[in-house]
Scaffold this motif. Structure first.
Motif, PDB file in Angstrom:
ATOM      1  N   GLY A  54      -4.436  -1.497 -14.461  1.00 48.28           N
ATOM      2  CA  GLY A  54      -4.886  -0.195 -14.922  1.00 48.28           C
ATOM      3  C   GLY A  54      -4.851   0.890 -13.867  1.00 48.28           C
ATOM      4  N   GLY A  55      -4.539   0.495 -12.629  1.00 45.75           N
ATOM      5  CA  GLY A  55      -4.401   1.489 -11.569  1.00 45.75           C
ATOM      6  C   GLY A  55      -5.585   1.625 -10.641  1.00 45.75           C
ATOM      7  N   SER A  56      -6.607   0.811 -10.819  1.00 43.76           N
ATOM      8  CA  SER A  56      -7.733   0.859  -9.887  1.00 43.76           C
ATOM      9  C   SER A  56      -7.306   0.272  -8.546  1.00 43.76           C
ATOM     10  CB  SER A  56      -8.919   0.071 -10.444  1.00 43.76           C
ATOM     11  OG  SER A  56      -9.386   0.659 -11.635  1.00 43.76           O
ATOM     12  N   THR A  57      -7.703   0.944  -7.486  1.00 50.23           N
ATOM     13  CA  THR A  57      -7.264   0.533  -6.157  1.00 50.23           C
ATOM     14  C   THR A  57      -8.438   0.279  -5.227  1.00 50.23           C
ATOM     15  OG1 THR A  57      -7.111   2.832  -5.428  1.00 50.23           O
ATOM     16  CG2 THR A  57      -5.116   1.843  -6.350  1.00 50.23           C
ATOM     17  N   ASN A  58      -8.188  -0.544  -4.230  1.00 53.96           N
ATOM     18  CA  ASN A  58      -9.130  -0.652  -3.120  1.00 53.96           C
ATOM     19  C   ASN A  58      -8.333  -0.922  -1.848  1.00 53.96           C
ATOM     20  OD1 ASN A  58      -9.066  -3.546  -4.293  1.00 53.96           O
ATOM     21  ND2 ASN A  58      -9.924  -3.835  -2.262  1.00 53.96           N
ATOM     22  N   GLY A  65      -6.991   6.430   3.659  1.00 55.10           N
ATOM     23  CA  GLY A  65      -6.527   7.761   4.018  1.00 55.10           C
ATOM     24  C   GLY A  65      -5.143   7.784   4.639  1.00 55.10           C
ATOM     25  N   ARG A  66      -4.605   6.620   4.982  1.00 55.91           N
ATOM     26  CA  ARG A  66      -3.273   6.551   5.587  1.00 55.91           C
ATOM     27  C   ARG A  66      -2.278   5.814   4.701  1.00 55.91           C
ATOM     28  NH1 ARG A  66      -2.525   3.738  10.115  1.00 55.91           N
ATOM     29  NH2 ARG A  66      -4.254   2.286   9.743  1.00 55.91           N
ATOM     30  N   PHE A  67      -2.743   4.797   4.000  1.00 52.84           N
ATOM     31  CA  PHE A  67      -1.883   3.975   3.159  1.00 52.84           C
ATOM     32  C   PHE A  67      -2.182   4.266   1.688  1.00 52.84           C
ATOM     33  CE2 PHE A  67      -1.218   0.108   6.209  1.00 52.84           C
ATOM     34  CZ  PHE A  67      -0.834   0.975   7.209  1.00 52.84           C
ATOM     35  N   THR A  68      -1.152   4.158   0.878  1.00 53.57           N
ATOM     36  CA  THR A  68      -1.300   4.334  -0.562  1.00 53.57           C
ATOM     37  C   THR A  68      -0.554   3.226  -1.295  1.00 53.57           C
ATOM     38  OG1 THR A  68      -1.441   6.749  -0.329  1.00 53.57           O
ATOM     39  CG2 THR A  68      -0.986   5.877  -2.525  1.00 53.57           C
ATOM     40  N   ILE A  69      -1.269   2.528  -2.148  1.00 55.11           N
ATOM     41  CA  ILE A  69      -0.637   1.487  -2.969  1.00 55.11           C
ATOM     42  C   ILE A  69      -0.373   2.057  -4.351  1.00 55.11           C
ATOM     43  CG2 ILE A  69      -2.834   0.490  -3.762  1.00 55.11           C
ATOM     44  CD1 ILE A  69      -1.463  -2.281  -3.583  1.00 55.11           C
ATOM     45  N   SER A  70       0.756   1.677  -4.914  1.00 53.96           N
ATOM     46  CA  SER A  70       1.094   2.086  -6.265  1.00 53.96           C
ATOM     47  C   SER A  70       1.922   0.975  -6.915  1.00 53.96           C
ATOM     48  CB  SER A  70       1.869   3.405  -6.268  1.00 53.96           C
ATOM     49  OG  SER A  70       3.085   3.282  -5.553  1.00 53.96           O
ATOM     50  N   ARG A  71       2.108   1.085  -8.212  1.00 52.12           N
ATOM     51  CA  ARG A  71       2.885   0.057  -8.905  1.00 52.12           C
ATOM     52  C   ARG A  71       3.612   0.655 -10.092  1.00 52.12           C
ATOM     53  NH1 ARG A  71      -1.264  -4.319 -11.218  1.00 52.12           N
ATOM     54  NH2 ARG A  71       0.461  -4.913 -12.603  1.00 52.12           N
ATOM     55  N   ASP A  72       4.689   0.000 -10.447  1.00 57.13           N
ATOM     56  CA  ASP A  72       5.458   0.340 -11.633  1.00 57.13           C
ATOM     57  C   ASP A  72       5.419  -0.894 -12.526  1.00 57.13           C
ATOM     58  OD1 ASP A  72       7.443   0.766 -13.562  1.00 57.13           O
ATOM     59  OD2 ASP A  72       8.658   1.968 -12.200  1.00 57.13           O
ATOM     60  N   ASN A  73       4.591  -0.854 -13.537  1.00 56.46           N
ATOM     61  CA  ASN A  73       4.419  -2.032 -14.386  1.00 56.46           C
ATOM     62  C   ASN A  73       5.706  -2.395 -15.132  1.00 56.46           C
ATOM     63  OD1 ASN A  73       1.711  -2.337 -13.676  1.00 56.46           O
ATOM     64  ND2 ASN A  73       1.028  -0.952 -15.291  1.00 56.46           N
ATOM     65  N   ALA A  74       6.485  -1.410 -15.487  1.00 51.89           N
ATOM     66  CA  ALA A  74       7.727  -1.685 -16.210  1.00 51.89           C
ATOM     67  C   ALA A  74       8.719  -2.444 -15.340  1.00 51.89           C
ATOM     68  CB  ALA A  74       8.340  -0.383 -16.697  1.00 51.89           C
ATOM     69  N   TYR A  79       4.268  -1.034  -4.514  1.00 47.68           N
ATOM     70  CA  TYR A  79       4.702  -0.295  -3.330  1.00 47.68           C
ATOM     71  C   TYR A  79       3.515  -0.093  -2.387  1.00 47.68           C
ATOM     72  CZ  TYR A  79       8.343   0.957  -6.685  1.00 47.68           C
ATOM     73  OH  TYR A  79       9.339   0.904  -7.636  1.00 47.68           O
ATOM     74  N   LEU A  80       3.831   0.079  -1.124  1.00 46.47           N
ATOM     75  CA  LEU A  80       2.817   0.451  -0.141  1.00 46.47           C
ATOM     76  C   LEU A  80       3.414   1.533   0.738  1.00 46.47           C
ATOM     77  CD1 LEU A  80      -0.069  -0.196   0.881  1.00 46.47           C
ATOM     78  CD2 LEU A  80       1.022  -1.618   2.629  1.00 46.47           C
ATOM     79  N   GLN A  81       2.914   2.746   0.575  1.00 53.19           N
ATOM     80  CA  GLN A  81       3.313   3.849   1.435  1.00 53.19           C
ATOM     81  C   GLN A  81       2.382   3.878   2.632  1.00 53.19           C
ATOM     82  OE1 GLN A  81       5.940   6.131   1.156  1.00 53.19           O
ATOM     83  NE2 GLN A  81       5.276   6.738   3.195  1.00 53.19           N
ATOM     84  N   MET A  82       2.963   3.736   3.799  1.00 51.92           N
ATOM     85  CA  MET A  82       2.173   3.672   5.024  1.00 51.92           C
ATOM     86  C   MET A  82       2.505   4.879   5.888  1.00 51.92           C
ATOM     87  SD  MET A  82       2.474  -0.398   5.893  1.00 51.92           S
ATOM     88  CE  MET A  82       4.219  -0.330   6.275  1.00 51.92           C
ATOM     89  N   ASN A  83       1.531   5.719   6.107  1.00 46.42           N
ATOM     90  CA  ASN A  83       1.685   6.905   6.931  1.00 46.42           C
ATOM     91  C   ASN A  83       0.803   6.805   8.178  1.00 46.42           C
ATOM     92  OD1 ASN A  83       3.373   8.034   4.921  1.00 46.42           O
ATOM     93  ND2 ASN A  83       1.625   8.938   3.864  1.00 46.42           N
ATOM     94  N   SER A  84       1.103   7.640   9.140  1.00 48.56           N
ATOM     95  CA  SER A  84       0.310   7.687  10.382  1.00 48.56           C
ATOM     96  C   SER A  84       0.107   6.299  10.963  1.00 48.56           C
ATOM     97  CB  SER A  84      -1.048   8.352  10.119  1.00 48.56           C
ATOM     98  OG  SER A  84      -0.875   9.656   9.596  1.00 48.56           O
ATOM     99  N   LEU A  85       1.180   5.559  11.048  1.00 46.47           N
ATOM    100  CA  LEU A  85       1.092   4.173  11.505  1.00 46.47           C
ATOM    101  C   LEU A  85       0.624   4.089  12.944  1.00 46.47           C
ATOM    102  CD1 LEU A  85       4.198   2.845   9.662  1.00 46.47           C
ATOM    103  CD2 LEU A  85       1.941   1.773   9.560  1.00 46.47           C
TER     104      LEU A  85
END
Length: 115
Positions: A54-58, A65-74, A79-85
């Motif tokens: 459903g898109g809930s994240t932890n 604040g630096r990493f963002t997880i997302s998904r494409d259910n289809a 995915y994991l976008q990692m910034n300011s490594l």
């Protein structure tokens, strides 16, 4: 055949960015949770980020604040976008897919953060 294919790791300078992808084979049904874990040499594997269908994240406190997880259910892809490594982000990153009573792990992708 059950398969998780990870990509996107590599060498990056401190402050740089990387995007990891993990595609789960279509044979994995009823995927609920998808997550990224990492393991540095001499340390235990730890949760980095998790996302439900459903898109809930932890996130781990160290990456908020630096990493963002997302998904494409289809596409059964996470995915994991990692910034300011930071150098302390260097590790082997593993994706995990939770489907029914089973957990499936990817083979791991190396992330190196160094100047």
């Amino acid at each position: 055949q059950v398969q998780l294919v990870e990509s996107g790791g590599g060498l990056v300078q401190p402050g740089g960015s990387l995007r990891l992808s993990c595609a789960a084979s279509a044979s994995i049904l009823n995927i609920y949770g998808m997550g990224w874990y990492r393991q540095a040499p001499g340390k235990q594997r730890e949760l980095v980020a998790h996302i439900t269908r459903g898109g809930s994240t932890n996130y781990a406190d160290s990456v908020k604040g630096r990493f963002t997880i997302s998904r494409d259910n289809a596409k059964n892809t996470v995915y994991l976008q990692m910034n300011s490594l930071k150098p302390e982000d260097a590790a082997v990153y593993y994706c995990k897919v939770e489907a029914g009573a089973f957990d499936y792990w990817g083979q791991g992708t190396q992330v190196t953060v160094s100047s």
